[in-house]
Design an enzyme around this catalytic site. Structure first.
Site, PDB file in Angstrom:
ATOM      1  N   ASN A  74      60.458 -27.043  51.718  1.00 48.67           N
ATOM      2  CA  ASN A  74      60.253 -28.132  52.672  1.00 48.67           C
ATOM      3  C   ASN A  74      59.121 -29.027  52.168  1.00 48.67           C
ATOM      4  O   ASN A  74      58.106 -28.535  51.701  1.00 48.67           O
ATOM      5  CB  ASN A  74      59.906 -27.548  54.044  1.00 48.67           C
ATOM      6  CG  ASN A  74      59.400 -28.585  55.035  1.00 48.67           C
ATOM      7  OD1 ASN A  74      58.369 -28.391  55.652  1.00 48.67           O
ATOM      8  ND2 ASN A  74      60.108 -29.676  55.210  1.00 48.67           N
ATOM      9  N   GLY A  75      59.333 -30.339  52.281  1.00 46.29           N
ATOM     10  CA  GLY A  75      58.264 -31.273  51.959  1.00 46.29           C
ATOM     11  C   GLY A  75      58.699 -32.469  51.135  1.00 46.29           C
ATOM     12  O   GLY A  75      59.161 -32.330  50.005  1.00 46.29           O
ATOM     13  N   ASP A  76      58.584 -33.665  51.731  1.00 44.36           N
ATOM     14  CA  ASP A  76      58.777 -34.938  51.026  1.00 44.36           C
ATOM     15  C   ASP A  76      60.206 -35.206  50.572  1.00 44.36           C
ATOM     16  O   ASP A  76      60.422 -35.960  49.615  1.00 44.36           O
ATOM     17  CB  ASP A  76      57.849 -35.039  49.809  1.00 44.36           C
ATOM     18  CG  ASP A  76      56.383 -34.998  50.182  1.00 44.36           C
ATOM     19  OD1 ASP A  76      56.063 -35.266  51.352  1.00 44.36           O
ATOM     20  OD2 ASP A  76      55.546 -34.682  49.300  1.00 44.36           O
TER      21      ASP A  76
ATOM     22  N   CYS B 258      52.673 -25.351  61.998  1.00 49.23           N
ATOM     23  CA  CYS B 258      51.975 -26.384  62.765  1.00 49.23           C
ATOM     24  C   CYS B 258      50.487 -26.409  62.422  1.00 49.23           C
ATOM     25  O   CYS B 258      49.793 -25.397  62.562  1.00 49.23           O
ATOM     26  CB  CYS B 258      52.157 -26.139  64.254  1.00 49.23           C
ATOM     27  SG  CYS B 258      51.326 -27.381  65.286  1.00 49.23           S
TER      28      CYS B 258
ATOM     29  N   ARG C  80      59.995 -34.984  58.750  1.00 47.71           N
ATOM     30  CA  ARG C  80      59.729 -36.420  58.911  1.00 47.71           C
ATOM     31  C   ARG C  80      60.849 -37.269  58.319  1.00 47.71           C
ATOM     32  O   ARG C  80      61.160 -38.347  58.846  1.00 47.71           O
ATOM     33  CB  ARG C  80      58.403 -36.783  58.237  1.00 47.71           C
ATOM     34  CG  ARG C  80      57.163 -36.311  58.978  1.00 47.71           C
ATOM     35  CD  ARG C  80      55.908 -36.681  58.225  1.00 47.71           C
ATOM     36  NE  ARG C  80      55.883 -36.055  56.909  1.00 47.71           N
ATOM     37  CZ  ARG C  80      55.175 -36.506  55.868  1.00 47.71           C
ATOM     38  NH1 ARG C  80      54.450 -37.612  55.996  1.00 47.71           N
ATOM     39  NH2 ARG C  80      55.183 -35.864  54.717  1.00 47.71           N
TER      40      ARG C  80
END
Length: 270
Positions: free
Chosen positions: A111-113, A3, A138
């Protein structure tokens, strides 16, 4: 530990905890004494993009030898990057390789995109040493059908009606959980509107040019774009008043003067 929000980091929690090895180790050990399930540790590349240190932290976690750690997850951005620029999957690979081969390696998840099955295959499957599990944040908020796309290896041109059915299920689950009284309806609407502030970022496959498929994570519907139905057009709107209208289709009218602003307060939202 992933976070990046100021109010969290200022308390020493969130990404700030990455800077405190001993505190992190004590926290994981303490959790292990009270939980029967494995613990996963999610981190970022570091505090500053120019000075990543996850490749030093992960071997330490491995050497602690805590049997209650089920996996380590790495978001390929620093704390100060938040969600800007692209996730660095080459660095994710470097951190995965930083674990010692002389002791048991921890399952390592990137993790990511990840926003399509092609993203999954290019970012996860083509990198060695990574778990075939991927962490999706997301992407799942914007496209809750993303796991289906990955499993079936297709770009799903999901209809507005099918998406509305998902919202109907969400509203039903909310009312079952909080109740159908005023409190229950208001609570369900609040979370529904927060979700709609992400769902509106989706550009239907059928509206994209062939060379633009799949949609990129940070790509947004062009202003004033028209969908193939009034409902699809409304679902792409970044005007919070339209999100409220969608909530009224599922939960009834709001009180006079009701307004909504999402927690993340992005510049594009009213």
């Amino acid at each position: 530990l992933g976070c990046p929000i100021d109010v969290i980091c200022q308390t020493g929690a969130g990404a700030k905890l990455m800077l405190k090895d001993n505190t992190l180790r004590d926290a994981v050990a303490s959790m292990g004494k009270h939980l029967s399930c494995p613990i996963t540790i999610k981190i970022r590349t570091g505090w500053d993009e120019s000075k990543p240190f996850a490749h030093k932290l992960v071997p330490k976690i491995q050497q602690w030898g805590m049997g209650n750690v089920g996996a380590v997850m790495l978001h390929g951005r620093s704390r100060l990057q938040r969600y800007s620029k692209f996730a660095n999957w080459d660095y994710i690979q470097e951190v995965a390789d930083s674990q010692s081969s002389e002791i048991d390696r921890l399952p390592f998840i990137g993790n990511g995109d990840i926003f399509s099955f092609t993203d999954y295959e290019e970012k996860v499957l083509k990198h060695e040493g990574l778990s075939q599990t991927a962490m999706i944040g997301r992407g799942a908020l914007i496209k809750p059908w993303l796991p289906t796309e990955i499993k079936e290896r297709r770009h799903w041109d999901i209809s507005a009606t099918e998406r509305l059915d998902m919202l109907k299920d969400f509203a039903r689950f909310g009312l079952e959980h909080w109740g159908s009284d005023t409190y229950g309806v208001n609570s369900t609407r609040r979370f529904l509107l927060e979700w709609l502030s992400f769902l509106c970022r989706y550009v239907p496959v059928g509206l994209l040019e062939a060379h633009s498929i799949p949609q990129a994570m940070n790509q947004r519907p062009p202003r004033y774009i028209c969908g193939r139905s009034d409902l699809e057009t409304m679902m792409m709107s970044n005007n919070s008043a339209d999100w409220v209208k969608i909530s009224e289709m599922l939960l009834g009218p709001v009180r006079e003067g009701f307004e909504f602003q999402p927690k993340h307060k992005a510049n594009s939202y009213k």
